[in-house]
Design an enzyme around this catalytic site. Sequence first.
Site, PDB file in Angstrom:
ATOM      1  N   SER A 258       0.681  -1.126  -0.135  1.00 47.65           N
ATOM      2  CA  SER A 258       0.005  -0.073   0.161  1.00 47.65           C
ATOM      3  C   SER A 258       0.715   1.189  -0.079  1.00 47.65           C
ATOM      4  O   SER A 258       1.990   1.209   0.329  1.00 47.65           O
ATOM      5  CB  SER A 258      -0.731   0.087   1.019  1.00 47.65           C
ATOM      6  OG  SER A 258      -0.133   0.487   2.424  1.00 47.65           O
ATOM      7  N   ASP A 259       0.474   2.164  -0.248  1.00 40.75           N
ATOM      8  CA  ASP A 259       0.874   3.626  -0.198  1.00 40.75           C
ATOM      9  C   ASP A 259       0.745   3.913   1.147  1.00 40.75           C
ATOM     10  O   ASP A 259      -0.030   3.475   2.247  1.00 40.75           O
ATOM     11  CB  ASP A 259       0.289   4.643  -1.067  1.00 40.75           C
ATOM     12  CG  ASP A 259       1.372   5.881  -1.270  1.00 40.75           C
ATOM     13  OD1 ASP A 259       2.435   5.850  -0.710  1.00 40.75           O
ATOM     14  OD2 ASP A 259       1.047   6.481  -2.360  1.00 40.75           O
ATOM     15  N   TYR A 260       1.518   4.965   1.633  1.00 45.48           N
ATOM     16  CA  TYR A 260       1.758   5.468   2.988  1.00 45.48           C
ATOM     17  C   TYR A 260       0.280   5.559   3.968  1.00 45.48           C
ATOM     18  O   TYR A 260      -0.474   6.536   3.313  1.00 45.48           O
ATOM     19  CB  TYR A 260       2.525   6.668   3.094  1.00 45.48           C
ATOM     20  CG  TYR A 260       2.936   7.004   4.575  1.00 45.48           C
ATOM     21  CD1 TYR A 260       4.457   6.903   4.556  1.00 45.48           C
ATOM     22  CD2 TYR A 260       2.326   7.396   5.538  1.00 45.48           C
ATOM     23  CE1 TYR A 260       4.998   7.353   5.855  1.00 45.48           C
ATOM     24  CE2 TYR A 260       2.807   7.849   6.715  1.00 45.48           C
ATOM     25  CZ  TYR A 260       4.326   7.629   7.026  1.00 45.48           C
ATOM     26  OH  TYR A 260       4.849   7.934   8.103  1.00 45.48           O
ATOM     27  N   ALA A 262      -2.407   4.052   3.608  1.00 48.92           N
ATOM     28  CA  ALA A 262      -3.401   4.084   2.642  1.00 48.92           C
ATOM     29  C   ALA A 262      -4.883   2.973   3.214  1.00 48.92           C
ATOM     30  O   ALA A 262      -6.044   3.235   3.169  1.00 48.92           O
ATOM     31  CB  ALA A 262      -3.055   3.538   1.276  1.00 48.92           C
TER      32      ALA A 262
END
Length: 717
Positions: A258-260, A262
Site C-alpha cells: 500500500s501507499d503510506y 492507505a
Amino acid sequence: MKEKDKKLTDIIDGMSLEDKALMLTQYPIDSICGNKEIVTGCWDMDGMTNDMIMRVGTVLNVANGETADRIRAIRKENGIDDPLMFMLDVIHGYRTIFPIPLAMACSFDTELVEECARIAAVEAAADGVDATFSPMVDLARDARWGRVMETAGEDPYLGGEMGKAYIRGYHNGGLACCVKHFAAYGAAEGGRDYDTTDVSERNLNEYYLRAYCECVKEKPEMFMSSFNLLNGKPLLAHPELTVDKLRDEWGFDGVLISDYNAVRELNVHGYAATPRDCALTAFNAELDIEMCSPCYANNLPDLVREGVVDEKSLDEKVYRVLKMKDRCGLYDIDKSTDTQKRDKITLCEEFRAAAKKAEERSCVLLKNDGVLPLKKSANIALVGPFADEKYIFGHWASTGRADDVVTVKQGIERTLGRTVESEKGCSYDLLSDDESGFDAAVRFAQNSDVIVACVGEHMYNSGESHSRADIALPKVQTALLRRLKTLGKPVVLVVFGGRPLALTDVLPLADAVLYAWQGGTECGSAIASLLYGDAVPSAKTVMSFPRSSGQCPIYYNHFQTGRPRASGKPAVLSGDICTVGYDDEYNDPLFPFGYGLSYTTFDYSDLKLDKAKMRRDGKIAATVTVNNTGDRDGTEIVQWYIRDKFASVVRPVKELKGYERVELKAGESKTVRFEITKDTLAFFTDGGAFDAESGDFDLFVGGNSRDCLQTGFSLVD
C-alpha cells in the site's frame, strides 16, 4: 502454479498468526532506535507496542547503512532471525542526484535512464537499501499537479518505455523496485494531490493502465496501490484491478504494497467504518504489505481465528513477501554495510559525469533567436534567484546534499576559467512582492553584453503535496525581467521547474529560453555546457506547455470533437463561438508535446511506405529522410505518430507509436525506418477487446507532435 520453496514454507510453518500479520506490516525506521523506544511523530501507533514494531517484516526510510546495521543487531539481540528488508524512495538518484524523472523522459533516451537508475541502485545498495519505491508511471496530463515531476509526462507509450528502463537499471544495480501508484493517481481533480479521481473504464484501460502493464514485463518485485479514490471507491476497494487485472490478467506474482497509511485511510475516505473493516477490505484486494498503519497487525490474527479470513490466503501473502526477500538474497548472506566500498563509489567522478550528461540531454531549448550558444568572451550579467542557488537538484533527492550541487554560477566559472559575479534581484518565493533588489540587478546588468536570468520555481514548490493553482512564473520574477528588458540587452532565460510552467507572459521578454527543470548534482555544470555550446540541446518536451493555468489539463493525444475550432483562436479574435474553445484563450499549448530546438536545424523529407495496404498478419515499413541542415552536429529525436481515422470508438488526433534518437553531423542525412504491425494499431475496442480494427489510418513523422509530414495507409481483413 510453481512449486514453493521449502525453505520459505518451513519459515511460515514456524510463525504464529501475530508473526504473519507483522510480516505484512511496514513501519518507518524512525519508529525503532537503539533503546527500542518508539519515536513519536506526526502519526499515531494505534496500539503497536515496541515489541510488535521490532518484529515487522519490512522498514521504510532507512537513513544509512550504519542505522540499518544497528537495527539488524537489535533484532538479533531480541531473538528475531528473519532478515529485515529496508526500503527507500530512491527516485532520481541516491547521493549522486540525476534530473527529475520528468526531465529524464525529455531525453527520449532509455539507455541513459537505465544507466542512471543503475548508478542510483549501486549507491543505495552499498548503503543498506534493499528496494526503492520507483518507477512512478502515473499518467500526467495536468501540470498543476506537483507530482508530474516524478512521471514521464502525458504519453502512456513513453511512460511504459521509461518505466521499463528504470526497472532494468535498478535490477542491474542490485536494487529491488516498486511500480507506483496503481492506479490513476495522476488523474487527481484540479491537479490537487491526493484528490479524488473519476476515470471511465475505457480511459483507464486505454491510457492510465498501459504503462503499468508494460512494466510487468520487466518483473518488478512490487506494485504500490495508490491511496486515491477511483470512481467513488478507494483503490483498495477495487479487487477487479488489484486481483483480476494485475494478478490474473497481467500475471504479476510479486508483492502488492500500500501507499503510506492507505489502509487506514479507507476509514478517512468514509468507506470502511473500523480498522477491522479496513484490514478485511485490503486483504480481499490481495494487499501483501500495509505501509505505516497497523490495521493488519491489530486485526488479521483475530480475523483468522474467527474464520473470516482463510489462513491459507494469509500464508500466500506472507510467502510472497518472503520470496521477495529471498530474491534479494537476504536469506543467503549476512548483510552489513561495506563502508569502504560505499565511500569509494558514492558521488565518484564517474557518477558525477553521468549526472552531467543526463542533465545535458534533459534540458529543453524552447526558444533561440540566435543568442545561444554564448561566446565565451562575452560579458554576461548573471541574475535571478537561481543564479547561485544550490536547491535546484530536485524534490525527491533521497540522500543528496545541497553542498554537493554545482550552481549555475559555479558551472559557468568552471567553463570560463574565471570568476563570475551574480545578482539575485528578487526572491524565488511564490508569493513574494519584494522588488527592493531590482535596482541593484539593473545596475549590475547595464554594462553587460548578454543577460542570463535564472528564474522559475523552487524545487520544494513541486513534488508530493505541492500542487499549484497558478503555474505562471512568480509575479516578482516576471516584474524583474520586465525591468531588465528595458536595458535593450539580449536576455537568456534559464528556467527551473518541476513541471511545465506557463511562460506566455515572459516569452516576449527573452531572446532564448533553456528549460532546465530540476537537474541534479551537476545541474550547473550541464547548463553551462549548453549555454556555451560545449553540449548541444536535443531534449523534447514530454508534457504540453500550457499558455495559461486555465488550459490545464492539456495534452496532445486528445479526442476530436464534433465542433472543432479550426483556428484554435479565442472567440474574441475568431468570432467562432459555436466550436470548442475559450473566449479569452487559444486552444493550442504554448509548446506542444515532443517540442525542442537545437543549435542546428533538421529537415524531414521523402516520407514513404513500402505498401499502402496491410493485412492483419502483415506489416508496413515506413521510411523518412532526416537531414541536418545546419552547421553544427546534433541529435534529432524522430517521432512517429498514428491516427485511426474511423473506429468503433473515437480515437485521439495523434498517438506516439515510436521514436528514435538520430545523431547527424552537419549536412548529413539519414533514412529512418519505422515498422507498423497490427499491434501498433491495437486499442480497446467498443467490445472491450484490445485489438486493431480494419480501416484507414494517418501516419505522421516529425520533430514534434505538431509539425509533421503525413501520409496514409489501410488495414484490411
